[in-house]
Design a protein around this motif. Structure first.
Motif, mmCIF file in Angstrom:
data_model
loop_
_atom_site.group_PDB
_atom_site.id
_atom_site.type_symbol
_atom_site.label_atom_id
_atom_site.label_comp_id
_atom_site.label_asym_id
_atom_site.label_seq_id
_atom_site.Cartn_x
_atom_site.Cartn_y
_atom_site.Cartn_z
ATOM 1 N N LEU A 1 0.853 -1.182 0.000
ATOM 2 C CA LEU A 1 0.000 0.000 0.000
ATOM 3 C C LEU A 1 0.894 1.238 0.000
ATOM 4 N N THR A 2 0.654 2.137 -0.951
ATOM 5 C CA THR A 2 1.424 3.374 -1.041
ATOM 6 C C THR A 2 0.447 4.532 -1.190
ATOM 7 N N VAL A 3 0.643 5.592 -0.410
ATOM 8 C CA VAL A 3 -0.248 6.751 -0.444
ATOM 9 C C VAL A 3 0.565 8.002 -0.735
ATOM 10 N N SER B 1 -4.822 10.234 -14.554
ATOM 11 C CA SER B 1 -5.762 9.121 -14.687
ATOM 12 C C SER B 1 -5.530 8.122 -13.569
ATOM 13 N N SER B 2 -6.569 7.317 -13.305
ATOM 14 C CA SER B 2 -6.470 6.277 -12.283
ATOM 15 C C SER B 2 -7.518 5.213 -12.574
ATOM 16 N N ASP B 3 -7.356 4.053 -11.953
ATOM 17 C CA ASP B 3 -8.315 2.964 -12.135
ATOM 18 C C ASP B 3 -9.674 3.303 -11.525
ATOM 19 N N HIS B 4 -9.653 3.956 -10.361
ATOM 20 C CA HIS B 4 -10.882 4.272 -9.621
ATOM 21 C C HIS B 4 -10.712 5.635 -8.968
ATOM 22 N N GLN C 1 -7.916 8.941 -5.632
ATOM 23 C CA GLN C 1 -7.709 8.178 -6.854
ATOM 24 C C GLN C 1 -6.909 6.937 -6.493
ATOM 25 N N VAL C 2 -7.277 5.798 -7.075
ATOM 26 C CA VAL C 2 -6.672 4.529 -6.691
ATOM 27 C C VAL C 2 -6.304 3.728 -7.932
ATOM 28 N N PHE D 1 -2.668 4.971 -3.713
ATOM 29 C CA PHE D 1 -3.644 6.030 -3.488
ATOM 30 C C PHE D 1 -3.004 7.362 -3.851
ATOM 31 N N TYR D 2 -3.785 8.216 -4.514
ATOM 32 C CA TYR D 2 -3.366 9.584 -4.801
ATOM 33 C C TYR D 2 -4.448 10.485 -4.240
#
Length: 135
Positions: free
Chosen positions: A65-67, A76-79, A111-112, A127-128
């Motif tokens: 896990l990285t934030v 852009s992101s997956d979710h 954003q994930v 996570f962004y």
């Protein structure tokens, strides 16, 4: 844009989910979440399905896990979903352990990115976070 993560951890998730919510807003009820797996969200909570250490081989159980926290969204992101943090402290983890990320109170775009992207298989989660209402 920040390049260093504010949180990085590698561990297993006994329940197969990462829960994200305001540190003061946890009520233990996740039945109201909407969305299709592996990403579920409402205003005050986000849940992400990841590799469940009870059902995968032990060598595949760890999830990285990285934030990151940025001033603006990533391209852009997956979710993605907006999460409301009245206290400004994001709790991220599961029933066994959580970490806290100190932000300012308000609405944050979460954003994930997941790898792999299939429900209950993700072993790398990024996570962004960025302010949803920049000032």
């Amino acid at each position: 844009m920040a390049t260093e993560p504010v949180l990085r951890c590698v561990r297993d998730y006994y329940w197969g989910c990462i829960y994200c919510e305001d540190v003061e807003g946890y009520d233990g009820d996740y039945d109201h979440l909407s969305g299709g797996g592996p990403f579920f969200a409402v205003d005050d909570q986000v849940t992400i399905q990841v590799a469940n250490c009870r059902v995968v081989d032990s060598q595949d159980a760890d999830v990285e896990l990285t934030v990151y926290v940025h001033d603006v969204p990533v391209p852009s992101s997956d979710h993605a979903s907006v999460i409301v943090l009245p206290s400004g402290v994001l709790s991220i983890g599961d029933a066994d352990r959580f970490d806290e990320i100190f932000l300012r109170p308000g609405r944050w775009l979460m954003q994930v990115d997941l790898d792999p992207r299939q429900p209950e298989e993700a072993r790398w989660v990024k996570f962004y976070l960025s302010p949803a209402d920049p000032h």
